[in-house]
Design an enzyme around this catalytic site. Sequence first.
Site, mmCIF file in Angstrom:
data_model
loop_
_atom_site.group_PDB
_atom_site.id
_atom_site.type_symbol
_atom_site.label_atom_id
_atom_site.label_comp_id
_atom_site.label_asym_id
_atom_site.label_seq_id
_atom_site.Cartn_x
_atom_site.Cartn_y
_atom_site.Cartn_z
ATOM 1 C CB SER A 8 -1.041 -0.032 1.215
ATOM 2 O OG SER A 8 -1.749 1.321 0.997
ATOM 3 C CB SER A 10 -2.753 4.260 1.949
ATOM 4 O OG SER A 10 -3.598 3.895 1.047
ATOM 5 C CB THR A 55 -7.075 -1.892 1.008
ATOM 6 O OG1 THR A 55 -7.004 -2.099 -0.568
ATOM 7 C CG2 THR A 55 -5.870 -2.439 1.719
ATOM 8 C CE LYS A 59 -10.928 -1.079 -1.336
ATOM 9 N NZ LYS A 59 -11.004 -0.197 -2.601
ATOM 10 C CG ASN A 80 -12.250 3.915 0.551
ATOM 11 O OD1 ASN A 80 -13.289 4.578 0.916
ATOM 12 N ND2 ASN A 80 -11.776 4.171 -0.544
ATOM 13 C CG ASP A 96 -12.230 3.149 -3.927
ATOM 14 O OD1 ASP A 96 -11.251 3.837 -3.302
ATOM 15 O OD2 ASP A 96 -12.312 2.121 -3.557
ATOM 16 C CB ALA A 123 -18.439 -6.284 -13.545
ATOM 17 C CB ALA A 126 -12.038 -0.734 -9.162
ATOM 18 N N GLY A 234 -4.145 5.759 -12.867
ATOM 19 C CA GLY A 234 -4.773 5.184 -11.607
ATOM 20 C C GLY A 234 -4.128 5.937 -10.331
HETATM 21 P P1 NAP Z 1 -11.906 -7.467 -8.355
HETATM 22 O O1 NAP Z 1 -13.291 -6.882 -7.551
HETATM 23 O O2 NAP Z 1 -11.213 -8.498 -8.047
HETATM 24 O O3 NAP Z 1 -12.300 -7.220 -10.079
HETATM 25 C C1 NAP Z 1 -11.334 -7.605 -10.866
HETATM 26 C C2 NAP Z 1 -12.016 -7.385 -12.318
HETATM 27 O O4 NAP Z 1 -10.818 -7.851 -13.241
HETATM 28 C C3 NAP Z 1 -13.099 -8.435 -12.588
HETATM 29 O O5 NAP Z 1 -14.044 -7.626 -13.342
HETATM 30 C C4 NAP Z 1 -12.549 -9.568 -13.283
HETATM 31 O O6 NAP Z 1 -13.388 -9.987 -14.365
HETATM 32 C C5 NAP Z 1 -11.428 -8.798 -14.304
HETATM 33 N N1 NAP Z 1 -10.421 -9.522 -14.546
HETATM 34 C C6 NAP Z 1 -9.391 -10.316 -13.964
HETATM 35 N N2 NAP Z 1 -8.741 -11.057 -14.914
HETATM 36 C C7 NAP Z 1 -9.030 -10.826 -16.046
HETATM 37 C C8 NAP Z 1 -8.581 -11.291 -17.475
HETATM 38 N N3 NAP Z 1 -7.568 -12.040 -17.380
HETATM 39 N N4 NAP Z 1 -9.210 -10.795 -18.380
HETATM 40 C C9 NAP Z 1 -10.134 -9.843 -18.309
HETATM 41 N N5 NAP Z 1 -10.589 -9.508 -17.099
HETATM 42 C C10 NAP Z 1 -10.291 -9.985 -15.762
HETATM 43 O O7 NAP Z 1 -10.750 -6.145 -8.187
HETATM 44 P P2 NAP Z 1 -10.766 -4.524 -7.922
HETATM 45 O O8 NAP Z 1 -11.113 -4.327 -6.443
HETATM 46 O O9 NAP Z 1 -12.034 -4.060 -8.747
HETATM 47 O O10 NAP Z 1 -9.554 -3.933 -8.444
HETATM 48 C C11 NAP Z 1 -9.187 -4.076 -9.888
HETATM 49 C C12 NAP Z 1 -8.075 -3.186 -10.187
HETATM 50 O O11 NAP Z 1 -8.401 -1.805 -9.846
HETATM 51 C C13 NAP Z 1 -7.039 -3.478 -9.678
HETATM 52 O O12 NAP Z 1 -5.778 -3.523 -10.168
HETATM 53 C C14 NAP Z 1 -6.850 -2.622 -8.382
HETATM 54 O O13 NAP Z 1 -5.535 -2.488 -8.128
HETATM 55 C C15 NAP Z 1 -7.307 -1.474 -8.983
HETATM 56 N N6 NAP Z 1 -7.760 -0.309 -8.206
HETATM 57 C C16 NAP Z 1 -7.221 0.987 -8.100
HETATM 58 C C17 NAP Z 1 -7.773 1.834 -7.197
HETATM 59 C C18 NAP Z 1 -7.070 3.180 -7.196
HETATM 60 O O14 NAP Z 1 -7.190 3.925 -6.266
HETATM 61 N N7 NAP Z 1 -6.221 3.514 -8.362
HETATM 62 C C19 NAP Z 1 -8.820 1.347 -6.418
HETATM 63 C C20 NAP Z 1 -9.330 0.183 -6.476
HETATM 64 C C21 NAP Z 1 -8.763 -0.663 -7.278
HETATM 65 P P3 NAP Z 1 -14.043 -11.469 -13.994
HETATM 66 O O15 NAP Z 1 -15.373 -10.885 -13.240
HETATM 67 O O16 NAP Z 1 -14.470 -12.104 -15.201
HETATM 68 O O17 NAP Z 1 -13.218 -12.253 -13.061
#
Ligand code: NAP
Length: 268
Positions: A8, A10, A55, A59, A80, A96, A123, A126, A234
């Site tokens: 992190s 943060s 995190t 969450k 968060n 977020d 979906a 995030a 991001g």
């Molecule tokens: P999450 O709830 O686990 O969701 C992951 C998403 O990625 C799902 O839609 C999943 O699809 C998709 N995915 C995984 N592997 C894939 C592949 N091979 N091809 C296509 N789609 C794929 O994770 P999250 O918390 O939303 O986080 C997602 C990303 O956002 C991470 O990289 C995280 O670091 C980033 N993030 C950034 C911030 C920021 O402040 N910048 C904040 C939050 C998150 P399926 O449903 O098909 O598995």
Amino acid sequence: MGWPVSHSRSPLIHNHWIHKHDLNGAYGMFPVEPAQLETAIRGLKALGIAGCNITIPHKVNAMQLVDWVTPLAQRIGAINTIVVQPDGSLNGYNNDGFGYIQSLLEAQPSWQANAGPAVVIGAGGAARAIVVALLDAGANEVRVINRTRSKADEFAQEFGPFVKSVSWDARQDVLADASLLVNTTNQGMHGQPPLDLPLTNLSKQALVSDAVYIPLETPLLRDARLRGNRTVNGLGMLIHQARPAFQAWFGVLPDADEALYEKIIKTI
Ligand code: NAP
């Protein structure tokens, strides 16, 4: 609190602001395994802690463990941030989506949610925060595309008629009139393959953003930049989501200042 949490950034963000505003405090990391989450959250008050961020992977579960959750966080379905109240009760927030919108506005102050369709890839958690934030900002068409189609369908059902589910195979076909494209998957993150999304059909006017911030410029953002699209990484989302949390804990709304960006970029 996260599991794991050592990656992190943060602490860097909040300790930068604590120092800048000459406050007496500290922001630390608590690796909390899922089975201990309730005990850890309940311990905040006893330890005299003002609050914490929550995190991955806590969450969603943390939302059930606090006393009150904002209507926004209810819609997103996750928190968060926890703020300990003077009476010891715990309030849950989700900043977020705020962070995401602020990062777009920082990169392009004239950005407007209703300028045209937004295409959201992913979906997960995030995506939920970003889709709700886009709708609240005035978006009138959000196209959600997810590898597992059923989750995108759930978005469309849950968030109403402005959200449309599009199949993964049709992802290239819905880019031409998009004004915003955002990757909310982990694809393109360090150690992961690039997001499989050719941009050939995308309008050059579209803003392209990525929730991923390690690396700062994902292959998606690089492709977009090279063909002339404006891009947003991001990191702005991460920094801007931290601002209202800091304000709730310390009483000061801090700036996303240049020195902070530089400090974090050095660690990426
Ligand atoms: P999450 O709830 O686990 O969701 C992951 C998403 O990625 C799902 O839609 C999943 O699809 C998709 N995915 C995984 N592997 C894939 C592949 N091979 N091809 C296509 N789609 C794929 O994770 P999250 O918390 O939303 O986080 C997602 C990303 O956002 C991470 O990289 C995280 O670091 C980033 N993030 C950034 C911030 C920021 O402040 N910048 C904040 C939050 C998150 P399926 O449903 O098909 O598995």
